[in-house]
Design a protein around this motif. Sequence first.
Motif, mmCIF file in Angstrom:
data_model
loop_
_atom_site.group_PDB
_atom_site.id
_atom_site.type_symbol
_atom_site.label_atom_id
_atom_site.label_comp_id
_atom_site.label_asym_id
_atom_site.label_seq_id
_atom_site.Cartn_x
_atom_site.Cartn_y
_atom_site.Cartn_z
ATOM 1 N N MET A 191 25.852 51.476 62.544
ATOM 2 C CA MET A 191 24.846 52.244 63.189
ATOM 3 C C MET A 191 24.903 52.631 64.640
ATOM 4 N N GLU A 192 24.464 53.620 64.943
ATOM 5 C CA GLU A 192 24.281 54.209 66.189
ATOM 6 C C GLU A 192 22.927 54.698 66.574
ATOM 7 N N GLY A 193 21.984 54.140 65.712
ATOM 8 C CA GLY A 193 20.583 54.678 66.110
ATOM 9 C C GLY A 193 19.672 54.176 64.915
ATOM 10 N N TYR A 194 18.481 54.482 64.983
ATOM 11 C CA TYR A 194 17.467 53.799 63.851
ATOM 12 C C TYR A 194 17.791 54.405 62.536
ATOM 13 N N LYS A 195 17.786 53.455 61.520
ATOM 14 C CA LYS A 195 17.725 53.792 60.251
ATOM 15 C C LYS A 195 16.822 52.984 59.285
ATOM 16 N N ILE A 196 16.506 53.734 58.093
ATOM 17 C CA ILE A 196 15.692 53.147 57.068
ATOM 18 C C ILE A 196 16.906 52.515 56.264
ATOM 19 N N ILE A 197 16.810 51.290 55.848
ATOM 20 C CA ILE A 197 17.701 50.586 54.776
ATOM 21 C C ILE A 197 16.855 50.400 53.396
ATOM 22 N N MET A 198 17.323 51.317 52.296
ATOM 23 C CA MET A 198 16.532 51.079 51.139
ATOM 24 C C MET A 198 17.253 50.542 50.185
ATOM 25 N N THR A 199 16.954 49.528 49.548
ATOM 26 C CA THR A 199 17.662 48.719 48.534
ATOM 27 C C THR A 199 17.351 48.999 47.130
ATOM 28 N N LYS A 200 18.328 49.815 46.308
ATOM 29 C CA LYS A 200 18.200 50.022 44.885
ATOM 30 C C LYS A 200 18.723 49.117 44.036
ATOM 31 N N SER A 201 19.782 48.184 44.462
ATOM 32 C CA SER A 201 20.382 47.250 43.751
ATOM 33 C C SER A 201 19.420 46.397 43.183
ATOM 34 N N THR A 202 19.577 45.746 42.134
ATOM 35 C CA THR A 202 18.860 44.575 41.660
ATOM 36 C C THR A 202 19.073 43.525 42.401
ATOM 37 N N VAL A 203 18.136 42.857 43.100
ATOM 38 C CA VAL A 203 18.609 41.881 43.790
ATOM 39 C C VAL A 203 17.377 40.361 43.628
ATOM 40 N N PRO A 204 17.723 39.265 43.727
ATOM 41 C CA PRO A 204 17.008 38.014 43.748
ATOM 42 C C PRO A 204 15.811 38.290 44.865
ATOM 43 N N VAL A 205 14.758 37.736 44.444
ATOM 44 C CA VAL A 205 13.719 37.707 45.553
ATOM 45 C C VAL A 205 14.086 37.140 46.958
ATOM 46 N N ILE B 295 20.878 54.100 51.597
ATOM 47 C CA ILE B 295 20.429 53.448 50.026
ATOM 48 C C ILE B 295 21.804 52.413 49.666
ATOM 49 N N LEU B 296 21.360 51.287 49.414
ATOM 50 C CA LEU B 296 22.249 50.296 49.081
ATOM 51 C C LEU B 296 22.177 50.377 47.398
ATOM 52 N N ALA B 297 23.289 50.617 46.797
ATOM 53 C CA ALA B 297 23.295 50.491 45.297
ATOM 54 C C ALA B 297 24.527 50.151 44.930
ATOM 55 N N VAL B 298 24.983 49.068 45.316
ATOM 56 C CA VAL B 298 26.384 48.436 44.953
ATOM 57 C C VAL B 298 25.835 47.435 43.916
ATOM 58 N N GLY B 299 27.056 46.903 43.048
ATOM 59 C CA GLY B 299 26.721 46.138 42.154
ATOM 60 C C GLY B 299 26.376 44.540 42.412
ATOM 61 N N THR B 300 25.503 44.107 41.774
ATOM 62 C CA THR B 300 25.122 42.613 41.751
ATOM 63 C C THR B 300 25.557 42.052 40.475
ATOM 64 N N PRO B 301 26.839 41.723 39.983
ATOM 65 C CA PRO B 301 27.245 41.144 38.724
ATOM 66 C C PRO B 301 26.744 39.683 38.669
ATOM 67 N N SER B 302 27.020 39.029 37.393
ATOM 68 C CA SER B 302 26.547 37.843 37.547
ATOM 69 C C SER B 302 27.575 36.645 37.685
ATOM 70 N N LEU B 303 27.384 35.737 38.451
ATOM 71 C CA LEU B 303 28.204 34.505 38.542
ATOM 72 C C LEU B 303 28.351 33.534 37.556
ATOM 73 N N PRO B 304 29.328 32.863 37.174
ATOM 74 C CA PRO B 304 29.217 31.973 35.894
ATOM 75 C C PRO B 304 28.123 31.185 35.827
ATOM 76 N N ASN B 305 27.312 30.677 36.596
ATOM 77 C CA ASN B 305 25.922 29.974 36.350
ATOM 78 C C ASN B 305 24.909 30.972 36.284
ATOM 79 N N GLY B 306 25.185 32.245 36.125
ATOM 80 C CA GLY B 306 24.085 33.212 36.060
ATOM 81 C C GLY B 306 23.549 33.768 37.178
ATOM 82 N N GLU B 307 23.667 33.127 38.515
ATOM 83 C CA GLU B 307 23.003 33.752 39.498
ATOM 84 C C GLU B 307 23.588 35.082 39.862
ATOM 85 N N ALA B 308 22.951 35.996 40.688
ATOM 86 C CA ALA B 308 23.604 37.238 41.084
ATOM 87 C C ALA B 308 24.529 37.102 42.323
#
Length: 446
Positions: free
Chosen positions: A110-124, A81-94
């Motif tokens: 990775m040493e085999g199959y994984k499910i990567i689940m993103t919980k961080s708020t990220v742009p489309v 689960i990815l839950a790292v920060g996505t703070p604002s840049l000076p122009n407002g972008e993440a």
Amino acid sequence: MNLAVIGTGYVGLVSGVCFTLGGNHVICVDKDEEKIARLGQMKSPIYEPGIEALIEMNLKEGRLKFSSDLRESVRLSDIVILAVGTPSLPNGEADLQYIESAAADIGRAMEGYKIIMTKSTVPVGTNEKIRQIIAAHTGYPFDIVSAPEFLREGSAIQDTLHPDRVIIGLDNPALEPVMRELHQGFTENIVVTDIRSAEMIKYASNAFLATKISFINEIANICEKVGADVTEVAEGMGLDRRIGSSFLQAGIGYGGSCFPKDTKALIQIAGNVDYEFKLLKSVVEVNQGQRFMILAKLHESIGSLQGATIGIWGLAFKPNTDDVRESPAREIIEALVKEGAHVKVYDPIAADNFRKQYDHPLIHWCAVPEEAGTGSDAVCLLTDWAVFKDIDLHLLAAGMRKPILIDGRNVYSKEQIEGTGLEYYSVGRPRMGGLSGLSPSVAGAV
């Protein structure tokens, strides 16, 4: 299931701890070894009611671990689960540097199959970028899932365990049963979408809630000019099921780690595809100006702030958290100091965090709320902590140099103010109290 949660901020720590309650085994991972050591001693780096008790219980029962070893944690896990920060840049972008770095580290580990689940708020489109980064660092198969969080600081555990809904964005239908099992017991209201729609749902939700706040604050400003009471207006509006009563509390605007960041990011997301989000730009503009309503009321009530003593109640952006990110208190106090006022501040939890970010010789740090009022020309309530609701207002007024109370959160009722001797200003409501404490010129004007 075996989970690795990358990042131990609000989202990562609360999510990791709560997933253990479903019988999962969770390793919370962070590069900050000092933070990991503190967590291992059952000391939370964030203030969140109930979090330390859950950490202690799940550590002792063996379902929860803390580690700075990302490689080993990924190796032992089925879902990362990815839950790292996505703070604002000076122009407002993440700012995606942390999530991109974590994705590369996951790929290398990775040493085999994984499910990567993103919980961080990220742009489309970010999850597609995450896919590309991981693929560039591994030859093992993996799937990507977008599962944005909707927790509120101060009630994050409750929001995680009993959410209004869970959003799952995926492009491999075979993952849906796994995701439903992971969230089993939290809610039956699970909405499965494509990944880009899931990314957009988070931003659209926060932007809409921010819009409700700015809207009711604009209504409050009109109410003050026409003699209406915004609390009664909001109550009447909120009874309409199409509108609802939540986020219709007028005040000095929103703050924190989500609404300011996400509204600015969505404006940039729109701009990147040549669309001007005029409504959301106005929401941000209204919110920025609303906090300075406090200064306008101070000038109205006492005139010049040079040499004045102003008490401040509340530094956190909301009660039940020590988070001072984007708190209106920061800009208000900076403006007071710039005008030469002496500022006496009190917050039951967030004072240390605030002081690390901003301190000044004109600021006096108070041990109890009453101290902020003693000898002051005005007290300004900026965060509606419960402790302020129980203050003896008669004693407050008696100890002030000028008994002026400016309530930026509409905490007090007319009945509480009457007979206290306070000149009381709130947001979008008629002025209450007597004229005692005002200068003759101001008293004559009103």
